[in-house]
Design a protein around this motif. Structure first.
Motif, PDB file in Angstrom:
ATOM      1  N   UNK A 149       0.826  -1.208   0.000  1.00 13.62           N
ATOM      2  CA  UNK A 149       0.000   0.000   0.000  1.00 13.62           C
ATOM      3  C   UNK A 149       0.860   1.258   0.000  1.00 13.62           C
ATOM      4  N   UNK A 150       2.007   1.222   0.669  1.00  9.73           N
ATOM      5  CA  UNK A 150       2.882   2.388   0.676  1.00  9.73           C
ATOM      6  C   UNK A 150       3.465   2.649  -0.717  1.00  9.73           C
ATOM      7  N   UNK A 151       3.783   1.577  -1.441  1.00  5.49           N
ATOM      8  CA  UNK A 151       4.244   1.728  -2.826  1.00  5.49           C
ATOM      9  C   UNK A 151       3.145   2.337  -3.687  1.00  5.49           C
ATOM     10  N   UNK A 205      -6.186   3.186   1.469  1.00  9.28           N
ATOM     11  CA  UNK A 205      -6.302   2.111   0.485  1.00  9.28           C
ATOM     12  C   UNK A 205      -6.702   0.811   1.173  1.00  9.28           C
ATOM     13  N   UNK A 206      -7.377  -0.057   0.408  1.00  6.47           N
ATOM     14  CA  UNK A 206      -7.751  -1.389   0.880  1.00  6.47           C
ATOM     15  C   UNK A 206      -7.258  -2.428  -0.118  1.00  6.47           C
ATOM     16  N   UNK A 207      -6.675  -3.519   0.395  1.00  6.49           N
ATOM     17  CA  UNK A 207      -6.283  -4.671  -0.418  1.00  6.49           C
ATOM     18  C   UNK A 207      -7.125  -5.867   0.003  1.00  6.49           C
ATOM     19  N   UNK A 208      -7.710  -6.562  -0.964  1.00 10.62           N
ATOM     20  CA  UNK A 208      -8.555  -7.719  -0.672  1.00 10.62           C
ATOM     21  C   UNK A 208      -8.016  -8.943  -1.391  1.00 10.62           C
ATOM     22  N   UNK A 209      -7.855 -10.019  -0.644  1.00  8.84           N
ATOM     23  CA  UNK A 209      -7.446 -11.306  -1.188  1.00  8.84           C
ATOM     24  C   UNK A 209      -8.640 -12.252  -1.087  1.00  8.84           C
ATOM     25  N   UNK A 210      -9.075 -12.817  -2.216  1.00 10.89           N
ATOM     26  CA  UNK A 210     -10.253 -13.679  -2.251  1.00 10.89           C
ATOM     27  C   UNK A 210      -9.854 -15.129  -2.496  1.00 10.89           C
ATOM     28  N   UNK A 211     -10.701 -16.053  -2.044  1.00 13.23           N
ATOM     29  CA  UNK A 211     -10.519 -17.434  -2.480  1.00 13.23           C
ATOM     30  C   UNK A 211     -11.144 -17.573  -3.864  1.00 13.23           C
ATOM     31  N   UNK A 262     -26.316 -21.503  -0.779  1.00 12.96           N
ATOM     32  CA  UNK A 262     -26.382 -22.492   0.306  1.00 12.96           C
ATOM     33  C   UNK A 262     -25.346 -23.601   0.129  1.00 12.96           C
ATOM     34  N   UNK A 263     -24.714 -23.976   1.233  1.00 10.34           N
ATOM     35  CA  UNK A 263     -23.740 -25.056   1.211  1.00 10.34           C
ATOM     36  C   UNK A 263     -22.348 -24.655   0.786  1.00 10.34           C
ATOM     37  N   UNK A 264     -22.132 -23.375   0.456  1.00  7.93           N
ATOM     38  CA  UNK A 264     -20.832 -22.884   0.008  1.00  7.93           C
ATOM     39  C   UNK A 264     -20.273 -21.919   1.051  1.00  7.93           C
ATOM     40  N   UNK A 265     -19.002 -22.060   1.399  1.00 11.91           N
ATOM     41  CA  UNK A 265     -18.317 -21.122   2.280  1.00 11.91           C
ATOM     42  C   UNK A 265     -17.299 -20.332   1.473  1.00 11.91           C
ATOM     43  N   UNK A 266     -17.146 -19.063   1.810  1.00 12.99           N
ATOM     44  CA  UNK A 266     -16.192 -18.203   1.119  1.00 12.99           C
ATOM     45  C   UNK A 266     -15.249 -17.587   2.142  1.00 12.99           C
ATOM     46  N   UNK A 267     -13.943 -17.559   1.823  1.00 16.93           N
ATOM     47  CA  UNK A 267     -12.936 -16.957   2.684  1.00 16.93           C
ATOM     48  C   UNK A 267     -12.283 -15.783   1.979  1.00 16.93           C
ATOM     49  N   UNK A 268     -11.947 -14.770   2.736  1.00 17.51           N
ATOM     50  CA  UNK A 268     -11.181 -13.663   2.183  1.00 17.51           C
ATOM     51  C   UNK A 268     -10.337 -13.034   3.291  1.00 17.51           C
ATOM     52  N   UNK A 269      -9.415 -12.188   2.870  1.00 13.69           N
ATOM     53  CA  UNK A 269      -8.577 -11.430   3.794  1.00 13.69           C
ATOM     54  C   UNK A 269      -8.542 -10.000   3.285  1.00 13.69           C
ATOM     55  N   UNK A 270      -8.969  -9.052   4.117  1.00 13.03           N
ATOM     56  CA  UNK A 270      -8.988  -7.647   3.731  1.00 13.03           C
ATOM     57  C   UNK A 270      -8.006  -6.869   4.594  1.00 13.03           C
ATOM     58  N   UNK A 271      -7.235  -5.996   3.955  1.00 13.31           N
ATOM     59  CA  UNK A 271      -6.271  -5.160   4.658  1.00 13.31           C
ATOM     60  C   UNK A 271      -6.565  -3.699   4.363  1.00 13.31           C
ATOM     61  N   UNK A 272      -6.679  -2.900   5.420  1.00 14.31           N
ATOM     62  CA  UNK A 272      -7.004  -1.481   5.313  1.00 14.31           C
ATOM     63  C   UNK A 272      -5.830  -0.669   5.843  1.00 14.31           C
ATOM     64  N   UNK A 273      -5.337   0.262   5.030  1.00 13.23           N
ATOM     65  CA  UNK A 273      -4.231   1.107   5.465  1.00 13.23           C
ATOM     66  C   UNK A 273      -4.683   2.563   5.487  1.00 13.23           C
ATOM     67  N   UNK A 274      -4.483   3.196   6.630  1.00 12.96           N
ATOM     68  CA  UNK A 274      -4.784   4.619   6.771  1.00 12.96           C
ATOM     69  C   UNK A 274      -3.520   5.353   7.201  1.00 12.96           C
ATOM     70  N   UNK A 275      -3.628   6.655   7.302  1.00 17.57           N
ATOM     71  CA  UNK A 275      -2.543   7.440   7.868  1.00 17.57           C
ATOM     72  C   UNK A 275      -2.439   7.160   9.370  1.00 17.57           C
ATOM     73  N   UNK A 276      -1.431   7.710  10.009  1.00 16.80           N
ATOM     74  CA  UNK A 276      -1.349   7.587  11.461  1.00 16.80           C
ATOM     75  C   UNK A 276      -2.623   8.121  12.099  1.00 16.80           C
ATOM     76  N   UNK A 277      -3.026   7.504  13.178  1.00 13.54           N
ATOM     77  CA  UNK A 277      -4.261   7.917  13.832  1.00 13.54           C
ATOM     78  C   UNK A 277      -4.197   9.360  14.335  1.00 13.54           C
ATOM     79  N   UNK A 278      -3.000   9.837  14.665  1.00 14.31           N
ATOM     80  CA  UNK A 278      -2.895  11.206  15.184  1.00 14.31           C
ATOM     81  C   UNK A 278      -2.696  12.235  14.077  1.00 14.31           C
ATOM     82  N   UNK A 279      -2.750  11.811  12.822  1.00 15.06           N
ATOM     83  CA  UNK A 279      -2.472  12.703  11.701  1.00 15.06           C
ATOM     84  C   UNK A 279      -3.740  13.373  11.185  1.00 15.06           C
ATOM     85  N   UNK A 280      -3.541  14.410  10.410  1.00 15.36           N
ATOM     86  CA  UNK A 280      -4.611  15.069   9.671  1.00 15.36           C
ATOM     87  C   UNK A 280      -4.346  14.857   8.186  1.00 15.36           C
TER      88      UNK A 280
END
Length: 356
Positions: A149-151, A205-211, A262-280
């Motif tokens: 995300x930094x790139x 930015x958000x990055x999502x990895x899906x099955x 029905x009968x199907x399971x889905x997996x994913x991984x989501x990553x959220x990047x923000x600025x520092x919490x103390x930043x504006x």
């Protein structure tokens, strides 16, 4: 499998020859402005590594309920840990998913050093005793996603014709990291199909990895379109902070997840990047050509935007997790649910910083 019309951005090309880089930057700018979503390839994460992370998620969600509930999020004022199906809300409706959330691993601040509710987001993660390898593996994975995300953020500075490092002041030291392992169970007869309701993400930015199962959908001018998994690719979307920083030139887009059949399971991984919490968030000075296309961040009375990063992140957490809010944030939760009166400006309009 038919694929979404989302563009494909090659991260490796952004680090290639000058002509190739210019072409890819132009594609990146169009993708972020016109749709706010794209597939990302060339990111350096192998399919095997992605599969390993999703396999770890599967092992966690297969744990007995008492072991998962031992690390349930309501125990954490920092919004870390496990949520059962229906515990998280989107637009006041329960999402049909279970998930495990981690963020930056840190010590909680002493009460004497907490002056704003968002500072309570800082703290340690919870980890299941039955999977001791989870901490090392997930924190390392989170760092790799953060590097990507930094790139991308540096590339967006070029897209916006900004000086190199224009976002550095808001991310230096410890950009806010938030990662979810997510399990979507199959729909039940007559039940809701809301895996996740329509929403925007509060960070940069958000990055999502899906099955290999579909479910993610993005709203466009012509309606909702599917974003099926593309082998090896991540899905990237623009968050509210980039929309704010670019005065609406870049687009944070509504998206949702439809529950699998029905009968199907889905997996994913989501990553959220923000600025520092103390930043504006910096309000960037755009060139006349770009500024003419920037219509300002979208105004939605149901979703006021904050340039102060901690406030914008906490806003979403409080609304999504009313059980955590009720236990740990009663005053802040009441404030987050107050909407601007008719004719008043939104929070984002009242709190605009000076242009960078």
């Amino acid at each position: 499998m038919a694929h979404s019309p989302l563009p494909i951005i090659d991260l490796a090309a952004l680090e290639g020859a000058p002509d190739t880089r210019r072409q890819m930057l132009a594609q990146l700018g169009r993708a972020a402005r016109e749709i706010g979503f794209f597939y990302l390839t060339g990111h350096g994460l192998s399919e095997a590594q992605q599969t390993e992370t999703l396999a770890l998620a599967a092992r966690f969600f297969a744990l007995p309920e008492p072991e998962k509930r031992a690390v349930q999020m309501v125990l954490s004022p920092h919004f870390r840990g496990y949520n059962q199906v229906g515990a998280e809300l989107t637009r006041q409706r329960p999402d049909r998913r279970e998930q495990f959330d981690i963020m930056n691993e840190a010590s909680a601040l002493d009460a004497d050093h907490i002056h704003s509710p968002w500072q309570r987001l800082i703290g340690p993660n919870q980890w299941p005793a039955a999977l001791p390898e989870m901490k090392t593996q997930l924190l390392a994975w989170q760092e790799r996603l953060s590097d990507i995300t930094l790139t991308l953020l540096a590339a967006f500075a070029e897209v916006l014709e900004q000086p190199q490092g224009v976002f550095e002041g808001s991310i230096h030291g410890a950009p806010y990291q938030h990662m979810k392992l997510i399990h979507y169970p199959g729909q039940e007869a007559g039940g809701s199909s809301q895996g996740v309701g329509a929403h925007k993400d509060p960070g940069y930015l958000t990055l999502v990895m899906q099955d290999h199962h579909s479910g993610l959908e993005v709203e466009t001018a012509t309606g909702w379109i599917p974003v099926p998994p593309l082998p090896g690719a991540l899905v990237v979307n623009i968050g509210e902070l980039l929309e704010l920083a670019s005065n609406g030139y870049l687009k944070a887009t509504l998206h949702r997840v439809v529950s699998p059949p029905p009968g199907v399971s889905r997996l994913s991984c989501a990553f959220f990047m923000a600025a520092r919490l103390d930043a504006t968030v910096p309000l960037l000075t755009l060139s006349p050509e770009l500024a003419a296309q920037a219509q300002g961040p979208e105004s939605d009375p149901a979703n006021p935007l904050f340039y102060q990063v901690g406030e914008n992140v906490l806003k979403g957490r409080l609304r999504s997790h009313p059980d955590v809010a009720a236990r740990h944030y009663m005053t802040a939760a009441a404030s987050a649910n107050q909407q601007p009166a008719s004719g008043q400006t939104t929070n984002s309009e009242r709190r605009q910083p000076q242009p960078a």
